[in-house]
Design an enzyme around this catalytic site. Sequence first.
Site, PDB file in Angstrom:
ATOM      1  N   THR A  14       0.838  -1.371   0.257  1.00 47.84           N
ATOM      2  CA  THR A  14      -0.281  -0.227  -0.063  1.00 47.84           C
ATOM      3  C   THR A  14       1.003   1.036   0.105  1.00 47.84           C
ATOM      4  O   THR A  14       0.511   1.960  -0.554  1.00 47.84           O
ATOM      5  CB  THR A  14      -0.550  -0.093   1.125  1.00 47.84           C
ATOM      6  OG1 THR A  14      -2.057  -1.506   1.581  1.00 47.84           O
ATOM      7  CG2 THR A  14      -1.722   1.469   1.260  1.00 47.84           C
ATOM      8  N   SER A  58       1.514  -7.942  -0.939  1.00 47.39           N
ATOM      9  CA  SER A  58       2.598  -8.388   0.215  1.00 47.39           C
ATOM     10  C   SER A  58       2.096 -10.272   0.365  1.00 47.39           C
ATOM     11  O   SER A  58       3.041 -10.731   0.560  1.00 47.39           O
ATOM     12  CB  SER A  58       2.755  -8.130   1.575  1.00 47.39           C
ATOM     13  OG  SER A  58       1.516  -7.907   2.550  1.00 47.39           O
ATOM     14  N   THR A  90       0.933  -4.349   4.617  1.00 47.75           N
ATOM     15  CA  THR A  90       0.954  -4.710   6.054  1.00 47.75           C
ATOM     16  C   THR A  90       0.658  -6.185   5.755  1.00 47.75           C
ATOM     17  O   THR A  90       0.766  -6.895   7.414  1.00 47.75           O
ATOM     18  CB  THR A  90       0.464  -3.670   6.291  1.00 47.75           C
ATOM     19  OG1 THR A  90      -0.784  -3.479   5.400  1.00 47.75           O
ATOM     20  CG2 THR A  90       1.397  -1.876   6.588  1.00 47.75           C
ATOM     21  N   ASP A  91      -0.375  -6.636   5.177  1.00 47.83           N
ATOM     22  CA  ASP A  91      -0.821  -7.976   5.305  1.00 47.83           C
ATOM     23  C   ASP A  91      -0.194  -8.839   5.776  1.00 47.83           C
ATOM     24  O   ASP A  91      -0.040  -9.783   6.745  1.00 47.83           O
ATOM     25  CB  ASP A  91      -1.681  -8.332   3.888  1.00 47.83           C
ATOM     26  CG  ASP A  91      -2.454  -7.481   3.762  1.00 47.83           C
ATOM     27  OD1 ASP A  91      -3.021  -6.269   4.075  1.00 47.83           O
ATOM     28  OD2 ASP A  91      -3.388  -7.311   2.443  1.00 47.83           O
TER      29      ASP A  91
END
Length: 330
Positions: A14, A58, A90-91
């Site tokens: 992101t 990710s 961030t996942d």
Amino acid sequence: MTLPHIAVLSLGGTISSTRSGSGPGVTPTLTGEMLVESVPEIAEVAEVSAAAFRQLPSPEITIDDLVELAAEISHRVDEGAAGVVVTQGTDTIEESSFVLDLLLDLDAPVVVTGAMRNPTLPGADGPANLLASVQVAASEAARGLGAVVVLNDEIHAARYVRKTHTQSTATFKSPPVGPLGWVSEGTPRVAVRLVERHHVDLPAGSQDQPVALLAGALGDDGRLFPAVKELGYTGLVVEATGGGHMPSATVGPLADLAGEIPVVLASRTGSGEVLRRTYGFPGSETDLLSRGLIAAGPLDGRKARLLLSLLLRSGAKKDEISRTFDRWLR
Ligand code: ASP
């Protein structure tokens, strides 16, 4: 005054995502260099060299990518970087930071960061997270901490951090310890240090070891477990209910599988150790551990899966794997 040299390696996510083409939604487009250039304050903190290492959402990052990334980070530090910042989605930050923590044995800070709001949105958090990460990577205070995750002005240990909310900028938490520190007016503060760091040494040319991650649930009859080995997995992590409990119908298939490949017992609760000697019913932790399952200790299922996969990749056999998981409890 000479500023410390910090390497920034971008992997996508992101923080780097914008609208491109005619399709719906944003996708990773910005490179590490573009991210650094968009935050002029970084030049007051460090001399940065930025490079795009991957350009991925990710969940697409693999353990092989991270083994390569760890080698690149070591190389950058050998070449004189005082610290390294990795930007990514961030996942899976809680997973990639943990792999880096296990593979790297550096004093130099290794900081993984990302963003919850992409650069096209009001209140995008990427620039602030990147600046705070460079400040942490350049700081004496963060040396020797191992890999950390910095977002929302908090510093989290890779070993405990997890994403807990789909959209909040305060999504990262580290149960049960909390953050190691924070960034205040640009100054990193470290309030807590973990007592021990753990490492896995991989031989050159080691091969990926697929480890399955399955969650236990009310009424599960365990019919999936026999398929795990047949599908080519070399290990399994079960995120059991509560302190490490499964329905009694799953005990036979789990015990059979544990006779063939390492099966690690974790908890789906998200915090706290797997129990070892509290309950005695069929499918309880004492029952499952007596049948050859290995307790994950305080590691959650996702982190236990990565540790197991790296241990298998290092050539460790079941006894050594058990001993390594036990060492996390000291
Ligand atoms: N939502 C994700 C992010 O924070 C997408 C990804 O993980 O790549 O970047």
